[in-house]
Design an enzyme around this catalytic site. Structure first.
Site, PDB file in Angstrom:
ATOM      1  CG  HIS A 447      56.584 182.015  64.317  1.00 29.49           C
ATOM      2  ND1 HIS A 447      56.543 182.176  62.959  1.00 29.49           N
ATOM      3  CD2 HIS A 447      55.827 183.020  64.824  1.00 29.49           C
ATOM      4  CE1 HIS A 447      55.802 183.221  62.654  1.00 29.49           C
ATOM      5  NE2 HIS A 447      55.360 183.748  63.775  1.00 29.49           N
ATOM      6  CD  GLU A 688      18.989 158.030  72.893  1.00 28.58           C
ATOM      7  OE1 GLU A 688      19.366 158.116  74.071  1.00 28.58           O
ATOM      8  OE2 GLU A 688      18.276 158.892  72.355  1.00 28.58           O
ATOM      9  CB  CYS A 759      26.340 163.301  75.651  1.00 21.38           C
ATOM     10  SG  CYS A 759      24.992 162.505  74.770  1.00 21.38           S
TER      11      CYS A 759
END
Length: 830
Positions: A447, A688, A759
């Site tokens: 691994h 906002e 955003c």
């Protein structure tokens, strides 16, 4: 007399226990509480200083027993001990007994003159009376599948393993996880190797079968759901356990690694790539068990359970970090590690040693792990599963000893040289410092080797042990493709390797940037999504590196038309967009009109100041049919695709409640029409306006996520119209006032367990990225064109570095000062 301190998240709960105990012993034992925190809005919590003060106030010369409820109460109590003087600390014991029963038992013992150790032991046995009365089978957990259920079916199927590397950890984990879903007893045999049947719900037993490619196995199930269990497991095996990228067969191991010859060593190539850097020698240390015998098996077992649960949480964090760096399949390595910790056969072995042979938790655990490792080593296993078990075992031993986990920290860029590396160590390497890995032990298919390849780190294993005797700082050059390692390479060889290295970097870097999940330099995951307006934008998302659409502005559906779009029209378009980005999520913001976004199909009255007027959710709530139609369209698409809803311009709790009522009506109407939809549709809130920031602690309990629109938030917080040239300079999203609003939003969201996305325009500025990451923002959503650059920027940042930058930025004087500071602290390579 011994005093008792009750620590709880709830002050009322602690007071109730205090009153109950005091009445039973009629006030003869000093009992204090340290519970709750001084916050009327969120009173649940614990405070280390309050605990310290309560211990000192009891002032019991014979000692104080501290009983805690759970979680942070334990951590707070441990921290409180650090604040005490050494002589005080020696007279305090933290007890993991159940709070109510433990407090009663401890108080009774203290009232009869018992010393601190006796009171401690009595508290731990507080459940015995209840357990005996209910015929409970002692304090030892039942680790095996229940057999009380009547067995109605018994079936067996024979299958062939097609995986090139056989049942290594990831597929074995999938087998165990799927088997564990069923009540039936499920066993597994390797018919090719003629093994006995083992418990298919035990990760260790499954892997110890040594099942390889081409082996025929028999899976048997006995129980009421045996048919369903075998059908599930058959599908799993035939689909190769969901493995998509089969490993090639390992290169043959070198029987005796060649010694240094012409300043060069040859080993087994484990991960391709060229690296040239000084040698850094890492020497691992294993935990030593100091005490082997204990007369208190219940206490030892409880301590082990706590260590195991903590280890599982650590592995979950490591799994998330690895997912961010390498993807889902490699992160599944640590899912397998977690299964070791829940393995019923391994835990039964440990229990026997603790309860029957009086081993301490650490001694029993180490003894069992060592024997399990030896079994794997006896298999001559090329997958290095013994290292995985040892890695998990060492993690629990460290927690039992109370030592802090340490990562391999390199002071400067180097090639890491070690005898071997565990998967945990490899996954946490700082890729800005570790340029390559060279080990004496290990295998290409272990691994650690898999992780090295996924991380893009050149690696060579199976080298001569002479490597470990080289001086730190020795210049090394390695070729992970050929297994060659040069020690102080001659100039001609060095130039050739540098040229190959440059050519590989030019080839690999673009693909690495776009295909890998976005993460910081040290593996902190930051989800990067796209803002879109149209179907054409959605079609550009695939291949951009975005992990879905974080903001679909649904206004485009309503533009340039004189009538409102119907439910069917909206369904059709949302489906097209969702299909274009599937299987990634699509966040749809509800119609956001008014102010600077008027629509011909929706006549709105003129306003003197539209930005402070009739817009966003206010318009939709005044037109419930318009809102319901859009919600129904989104709900119908949610039946097939991962869509989520964002509420725009929220400024009051009542607005969210009103939307929830209309959403319920929409769901009812779809139900009556026999139309499918996702009943768990996620609803998020745009942050906002300042009112939403101030209410975000309340709003967080009503939402699945927050999306911060920094454009509107900036103009409302700064009271500056961004379109007014006289005040536009004030509308600066880098202003500390805006950053503090973001910080407040993130803090309250995370407290409620929901993520935060930015955003707005701020997310596209390179200088803003370390600040947003440092503030704890989970996701960024930007134009598609910005995503490749942002992925590169994020990969250059360390999470701790980002946190320091953000903390400083919050205390600067202006947006300009913030930009200047970031530029001085963080050099961005675009």
């Amino acid at each position: 007399m011994v005093g008792i301190l009750i620590v709880s998240h709830s002050r009322k709960l602690a007071q109730g226990i205090q009153e109950l105990v005091s009445q039973m012993i009629q006030g003869t034992v000093p009992i204090a509480i340290a519970a709750g925190i001084d916050d009327p809005q969120r009173p649940l919590g614990t405070d280390p200083l309050q605990i310290q003060q309560a211990i000192e106030a009891l002032g019991c010369e014979d000692g104080v027993l501290v009983l805690m409820d759970l979680g942070s109460a334990v951590l707070s109590a441990e921290m409180a001990l650090e604040f005490l003087l050494p002589e005080q600390r020696s007279r305090v014991k933290l007890c993991g007994a159940p709070l109510v029963e433990g407090a009663i038992a401890a108080a009774v013992k203290a009232a009869t003159g018992g010393n601190l150790d006796q009171v401690y032991q009595e508290a731990y046995q507080g459940l015995n009376g209840k357990q005996t009365h209910l015929s409970f089978e002692g304090t030892v957990a039942n680790l095996h599948p229940a057999t009380a259920t009547p067995l109605s079916e018994s079936r067996e199927i024979h299958l062939t393993i097609g995986l090139p590397m056989g049942l290594h950890a990831r597929p074995a984990a999938q087998l165990v996880l799927n088997a564990a879903q069923f009540e039936s007893q499920i066993t597994l045999r390797n018919l090719t190797r003629q093994t006995s049947a083992i418990n298919a719900k035990s990760i260790n037993q499954v892997m110890l079968l040594g099942t390889r490619q081409g082996d025929e196995i028999a899976i048997a199930a006995t129980g009421s759901d045996a048919t369903a269990a075998l059908a599930c497991l058959q599908e799993l095996v035939e689909n190769h356990f969901g493995e998509t990228d089969f490993l090639e067969a390992p290169p043959p191991a070198l029987a005796t690694p060649p010694a240094i010859e012409n300043n060069k060593l040859i080993g087994i190539p484990a991960s391709s790539g060229i690296a040239i850097a000084p040698l850094y020698l890492y020497q691992s240390a294993t935990s030593i068990v100091q005490h082997h015998h204990s007369d208190y098996p219940e206490i030892e077992w409880d301590e082990l359970q706590l260590a195991i649960e903590t280890a599982k949480k650590e592995l979950q964090t490591l799994q998330h970090q690895t997912f961010g760096k390498t993807g889902e399949q490699q992160a599944a390595i640590f899912t397998a590690h977690s299964l070791y910790l829940s393995d019923p056969e391994l835990l039964a072995e440990v229990q026997t040693l603790i309860f029957e042979q009086q081993f301490t938790a650490a001694a029993a655990w180490k003894n069992t792990i060592d024997r399990t490792v030896a079994r794997y080593q006896a298999l001559n296993d090329p997958l290095g599963r013994a290292v995985d078990v040892a890695d998990v075992g060492e993690r629990v031993l460290r927690l039992l000893a109370g030592t802090i986990a340490s990562r391999i920290e390199l002071p400067e860029p180097a090639i890491l040289v070690a005898n071997d590396l565990t998967p945990s160590q490899t996954a946490q390497l700082d890729l800005s410092k570790v340029k390559g890995i060279c080990t004496v032990s290990g295998s290409a298919t272990s691994h650690s080797g898999i992780l090295a390849r996924s991380l893009g780190l050149p690696a060579i294993v199976g080298l001569s042990s002479q490597l470990l005797r080289l001086q730190p700082g020795t210049l090394l050059a390695m070729n992970g493709d050929t297994g060659e390692l040069w020690i102080e390479p001659p100039p001609a060889e060095l130039r050739q390797l540098e040229q190959k290295q440059q050519a590989q970097t030019r080839t690999v870097q673009p693909a690495l940037t776009l295909s890998t999940p976005t993460a910081t330099r040290d593996g902190h995951r930051v989800k990067l999504m796209a803002n879109i307006n149209t179907l054409a934008d959605a079609q550009a998302v695939k291949g951009s590196g975005a992990e879905g659409v974080g903001l679909l502005r649904s206004e485009f559906l309503f533009l340039d038309r004189t009538t409102l779009p119907t439910e069917a029209e909206q369904v059709a378009l949302y489906q097209e967009i969702a299909a274009a980005v599937a299987p990634e999520p699509l966040f749809i913001r509800l119609l956001d009109i008014g102010g600077d976004k008027p629509l011909p199909c929706l006549k709105l009255p003129p306003e003197a100041n539209p930005f402070l007027g009739y817009r966003g959710i206010r318009v939709l709530l005044d037109r419930p049919e318009l809102l319901k139609t859009q919600l129904k369209a989104i709900l119908r698409v949610s039946h097939q695709y991962a869509v989520k809803v964002i509420l725009p311009m929220v400024s009051a709790i009542a607005e969210v409640q009103a939307v929830q009522e209309i959403l319920s009506q929409a769901q009812l109407e779809l139900e009556q029409a026999n139309l499918g939809f996702n009943r768990q549709l996620e609803i998020g809130i745009m942050i906002e306006v300042p009112a939403a920031v101030n209410l975000c602690d309340r709003l967080a309990g009503m939402a699945n996520f927050f999306s911060i629109g920094t454009n509107d938030l900036t103009q409302y917080v700064m009271a500056s119209d961004r379109n007014n040239p006289q005040v536009a300079h004030l509308a600066d999203a880098f202003a500390p006032a805006i950053l503090r609003n973001i910080q407040q939003t993130v803090t309250n969201a995370h407290r409620a367990g929901i993520p935060v996305c930015v955003c707005g325009e701020l997310a596209i500025y390179p200088e803003a990225i370390p600040i947003l990451i440092g503030l704890g923002v989970d996701e960024l959503s930007t134009p598609v064109s910005a995503i490749p650059q942002l992925k590169r920027i994020i990969a250059q940042i360390g999470e701790d570095e980002a946190g320091a930058i953000a903390s400083a930025a919050l205390n600067l004087d202006s947006g300009a000062a913030v930009r200047k500071y970031v530029a001085s602290r963080f050099s961005i390579e675009l």
